[in-house]
Structures are given as structure tokens and as C-alpha cells.
Design a protein around this motif. Sequence first.
Motif, mmCIF file in Angstrom:
data_model
loop_
_atom_site.group_PDB
_atom_site.id
_atom_site.type_symbol
_atom_site.label_atom_id
_atom_site.label_comp_id
_atom_site.label_asym_id
_atom_site.label_seq_id
_atom_site.Cartn_x
_atom_site.Cartn_y
_atom_site.Cartn_z
ATOM 1 N N THR A 23 1.001 -1.357 0.008
ATOM 2 C CA THR A 23 0.056 0.056 -0.015
ATOM 3 C C THR A 23 0.868 1.508 -0.053
ATOM 4 O OG1 THR A 23 -1.779 -1.299 1.131
ATOM 5 C CG2 THR A 23 -1.939 1.434 1.240
ATOM 6 N N THR A 26 2.621 1.626 -3.558
ATOM 7 C CA THR A 26 1.592 1.978 -4.129
ATOM 8 C C THR A 26 1.284 3.630 -4.306
ATOM 9 O OG1 THR A 26 0.244 -0.161 -4.232
ATOM 10 C CG2 THR A 26 -0.967 1.633 -5.239
ATOM 11 N N GLY A 31 -0.381 6.150 -6.876
ATOM 12 C CA GLY A 31 -1.634 5.330 -7.042
ATOM 13 C C GLY A 31 -1.557 4.303 -8.148
ATOM 14 N N ASP A 32 -2.557 3.563 -8.071
ATOM 15 C CA ASP A 32 -2.543 2.418 -9.116
ATOM 16 C C ASP A 32 -4.208 2.046 -9.256
ATOM 17 O OD1 ASP A 32 -1.867 0.649 -11.071
ATOM 18 O OD2 ASP A 32 -0.712 -0.756 -9.425
ATOM 19 N N THR A 33 -4.383 1.105 -10.026
ATOM 20 C CA THR A 33 -5.531 0.738 -10.067
ATOM 21 C C THR A 33 -5.827 -0.432 -9.114
ATOM 22 O OG1 THR A 33 -4.985 -1.318 -11.761
ATOM 23 C CG2 THR A 33 -5.640 0.724 -12.616
ATOM 24 N N ILE A 34 -6.910 -0.885 -8.649
ATOM 25 C CA ILE A 34 -7.287 -1.732 -7.514
ATOM 26 C C ILE A 34 -6.607 -2.874 -7.765
ATOM 27 C CG2 ILE A 34 -9.378 -2.426 -8.396
ATOM 28 C CD1 ILE A 34 -8.666 -2.174 -4.467
ATOM 29 N N SER A 35 -6.649 -3.527 -9.369
ATOM 30 C CA SER A 35 -6.025 -4.751 -9.751
ATOM 31 C C SER A 35 -4.472 -4.553 -9.392
ATOM 32 C CB SER A 35 -6.363 -5.066 -11.000
ATOM 33 O OG SER A 35 -5.963 -4.044 -12.003
ATOM 34 N N GLY A 36 -3.869 -3.374 -9.841
ATOM 35 C CA GLY A 36 -2.685 -3.628 -9.851
ATOM 36 C C GLY A 36 -2.144 -3.440 -8.362
ATOM 37 N N TRP A 37 -2.788 -3.024 -7.362
ATOM 38 C CA TRP A 37 -2.702 -2.796 -6.023
ATOM 39 C C TRP A 37 -2.758 -4.452 -5.565
ATOM 40 C CZ3 TRP A 37 -5.870 -4.502 -1.796
ATOM 41 C CH2 TRP A 37 -5.056 -4.053 -0.555
#
Length: 143
Positions: A23, A26, A31-37
Motif C-alpha cells: 500500500t 502504491t 496510486g494504481d488501479t485496484i487490480s495493480g494493488w
Amino acid sequence: MTKEQFFRWNVITNLCIALSVNTAATLLAGGDTISGWIIGCCMAFAINTVEAIIIPAGRIAKWFAEDICKSQPGKPVEFVARNFMINAIYVTSVSFCISLIRVGIRPEVVSIWWRTYPVLHVVGFITSMIIDKPVMYIALKTK
């Protein structure tokens, strides 16, 4: 610690560290997409879990805390030194491995990794200090 207790400790600890450190990474990356996280958390968890089986981090941390820092088991200095070393082992290797995965083997991978590593080390250290006692209690709990 039995194999089952070690497995329980390993899974819970690595899940907590993967979530907190990934987290932070990221957020540091903008930041990132939820899928990337989620993918990052899965990579961090997998790398840490394999490392925990291969690297005797507990013994290294015990040696560091007791022999290098001259602290006694159960004392605050031992607690801090042990968690610092375990965190240093795992966060260093997992963050560098993920940098290699995301950036590739290029000359600038070390400088890219180093931009986030100090913050990730602090985040991992704080997380490990917070979770140490509760995770050990859960891991050692028998049915």
C-alpha cells in the motif's frame, strides 16, 4: 515453534507486511488501479513467504539483537532490534524483487528501488512492531 505454528506465523506476518508495504509503495508511485494493488500484494506475499522458508530470518534477528546489540530476550531493546532486522531482510528483498519485476533488469533499477526503499523500510518496521505480539499469540495458540 512447531511446523504448524511456524506456518501460521509466516502466513499472517507476511500477509500483514505485504498489505502495508505494498500500500505504501502504491501510494509512493502515485496510486494504481485496484487490480495493480492486488497484484502487488500477491507478489509481495508470495516473495516474503518463500523467503521465510529459505532465509533463517528469525535466527539472524536473534543473533543481531542478542550478540550485536547485546540485548536480553524479552527486553525492549531486543524486541526493537529483532523486528528491525527481520524487517530489513524481508522489506529489502521483497521491494527489490518487485522493482526488478516492474522495472526489469536495467541499470536504473537500483536508483528506482532506492527512491522508495527507505519509506518502505520504515512502514514495514512500524507494521512489524505493531503485529509482533498479536501474531505470535495467534501462531502459538493451540486448538
